[in-house]
Scaffold this motif. Structure first.
Motif, mmCIF file in Angstrom:
data_model
loop_
_atom_site.group_PDB
_atom_site.id
_atom_site.type_symbol
_atom_site.label_atom_id
_atom_site.label_comp_id
_atom_site.label_asym_id
_atom_site.label_seq_id
_atom_site.Cartn_x
_atom_site.Cartn_y
_atom_site.Cartn_z
ATOM 1 N N ASN A 189 -7.776 -20.857 5.322
ATOM 2 C CA ASN A 189 -8.547 -19.946 4.474
ATOM 3 C C ASN A 189 -10.033 -20.244 4.546
ATOM 4 O OD1 ASN A 189 -7.017 -17.935 2.462
ATOM 5 N ND2 ASN A 189 -5.662 -19.657 2.926
ATOM 6 N N ALA A 190 -10.389 -21.508 4.650
ATOM 7 C CA ALA A 190 -11.799 -21.881 4.747
ATOM 8 C C ALA A 190 -12.419 -21.382 6.048
ATOM 9 C CB ALA A 190 -11.952 -23.395 4.650
ATOM 10 N N THR A 191 -11.621 -21.346 7.110
ATOM 11 C CA THR A 191 -12.120 -20.896 8.411
ATOM 12 C C THR A 191 -11.876 -19.409 8.661
ATOM 13 O OG1 THR A 191 -10.032 -21.626 9.423
ATOM 14 C CG2 THR A 191 -11.876 -23.181 9.469
ATOM 15 N N LYS A 192 -11.347 -18.702 7.645
ATOM 16 C CA LYS A 192 -11.114 -17.256 7.694
ATOM 17 C C LYS A 192 -10.026 -16.833 8.670
ATOM 18 C CE LYS A 192 -14.554 -16.890 4.839
ATOM 19 N NZ LYS A 192 -14.286 -16.705 3.398
ATOM 20 N N VAL A 193 -9.234 -17.800 9.133
ATOM 21 C CA VAL A 193 -8.081 -17.443 9.960
ATOM 22 C C VAL A 193 -7.042 -16.729 9.101
ATOM 23 C CG1 VAL A 193 -6.190 -18.352 11.376
ATOM 24 C CG2 VAL A 193 -8.497 -19.322 11.573
ATOM 25 N N MET A 194 -6.938 -17.169 7.855
ATOM 26 C CA MET A 194 -6.073 -16.503 6.881
ATOM 27 C C MET A 194 -6.904 -16.103 5.670
ATOM 28 S SD MET A 194 -2.435 -18.511 6.633
ATOM 29 C CE MET A 194 -1.213 -18.428 7.948
ATOM 30 N N SER A 205 0.192 -11.697 19.881
ATOM 31 C CA SER A 205 0.280 -11.926 21.332
ATOM 32 C C SER A 205 1.336 -11.048 21.980
ATOM 33 C CB SER A 205 0.626 -13.396 21.595
ATOM 34 O OG SER A 205 1.941 -13.686 21.122
ATOM 35 N N GLY A 206 2.107 -10.320 21.164
ATOM 36 C CA GLY A 206 3.196 -9.501 21.703
ATOM 37 C C GLY A 206 4.477 -10.268 21.928
ATOM 38 N N PHE A 207 4.559 -11.483 21.397
ATOM 39 C CA PHE A 207 5.722 -12.352 21.625
ATOM 40 C C PHE A 207 7.038 -11.682 21.242
ATOM 41 C CE2 PHE A 207 8.826 -15.421 20.056
ATOM 42 C CZ PHE A 207 8.898 -16.340 21.092
ATOM 43 N N TYR A 219 -8.856 -13.647 16.440
ATOM 44 C CA TYR A 219 -7.849 -13.674 17.495
ATOM 45 C C TYR A 219 -8.453 -13.261 18.837
ATOM 46 C CZ TYR A 219 -4.745 -14.598 13.706
ATOM 47 O OH TYR A 219 -4.155 -15.195 12.621
ATOM 48 N N GLY A 220 -9.268 -14.167 19.385
ATOM 49 C CA GLY A 220 -9.878 -13.948 20.685
ATOM 50 C C GLY A 220 -8.979 -14.420 21.806
#
Length: 224
Positions: A182-187, A66-68, A19-20
């Motif tokens: 999952n493959a990209t490690k986002v989850m 993001s604080g949404f 989360y950049g």
């Protein structure tokens, strides 16, 4: 049975580092506005309602994104005491800036480890879309609840939501999206199930509720 392996500190940090600045810039529109309703079949409006129901005067948010929701929810007071916890400095910078009117405290913490919040006590704790970003199964993710409970007032609420891989009714787009994320490690939720979440809560709390919306499980806990 193969014994579950605890996630390493490096794995936990890597999950948070996704989360950049670029991701956070599009998070409200892309993740919450498009992916949530079209892929997960749970609208951001529904999750905002959860915040409106449970957020208290003294609120702790774990993994505020993001604080949404904190920016739009209705606090029971004009001057809530707000504390933000995340392992990612960019997330803390983004959310603190967005919520500057509340002058939130920010703390860099690994939620799988003791939070070391001193004498602080909170009426509510939010953890929206946090659990599916933490590596390991619910046997490890459940530590988040253990680490936060000492800081919740009697009768206080812990609430949030998480995308599950098993035990829920996925829409047509969800399975492929879960594989990619999952493959990209986002989850990190390949093994996360509704039964696993229920076990993590029932083994710790007497009063809790889980509501399933599409691929998303929304949970609400009252601390005794």
């Amino acid at each position: 049975m193969k014994q579950a392996v605890s996630p390493s500190a490096e794995q936990v940090k890597a999950g948070s580092a996704v989360y950049g600045r670029g991701v956070l810039a599009i998070y409200d529109v892309w993740v919450l506005g498009i992916v949530c309703p079209l892929v997960w079949h749970c609208s951001r409006a529904r999750m905002l309602e959860q915040y409106d129901r449970h957020v208290g005067n003294r609120h702790l948010d774990l993994g505020p994104g993001s604080g949404f929701y904190l920016d739009r929810c209705t606090f029971p007071t004009d001057r809530p005491e707000l504390t933000l916890v995340d392992l990612n400095d960019e997330v803390l910078r983004k959310t603190a800036g967005r919520l500057r009117r509340y002058r939130p405290a920010t703390l860099r913490r690994d939620v799988l480890q003791p939070l070391n919040l001193g004498d602080a006590r909170f009426d509510s704790v939010g953890m929206n879309f946090l659990l599916h970003c933490i590596p390991g199964g619910f046997a490890h993710k459940g530590a988040v609840f253990d680490n936060v409970v000492p800081y919740v007032t009697k009768g206080g609420r812990i609430f949030g939501s998480t995308v599950l891989s098993h035990g829920v009714e996925h829409g047509r787009l969800a399975p492929a999206k879960l594989t990619i994320l999952n493959a990209t490690k986002v989850m990190s939720n390949r093994e996360d199930s509704l039964a696993g979440l229920d076990e993590a809560l029932s083994s710790r709390f007497e009063r809790y509720r889980i509501e399933v919306r599409g691929s998303v499980a929304m949970f609400e806990i009252t601390v005794n």
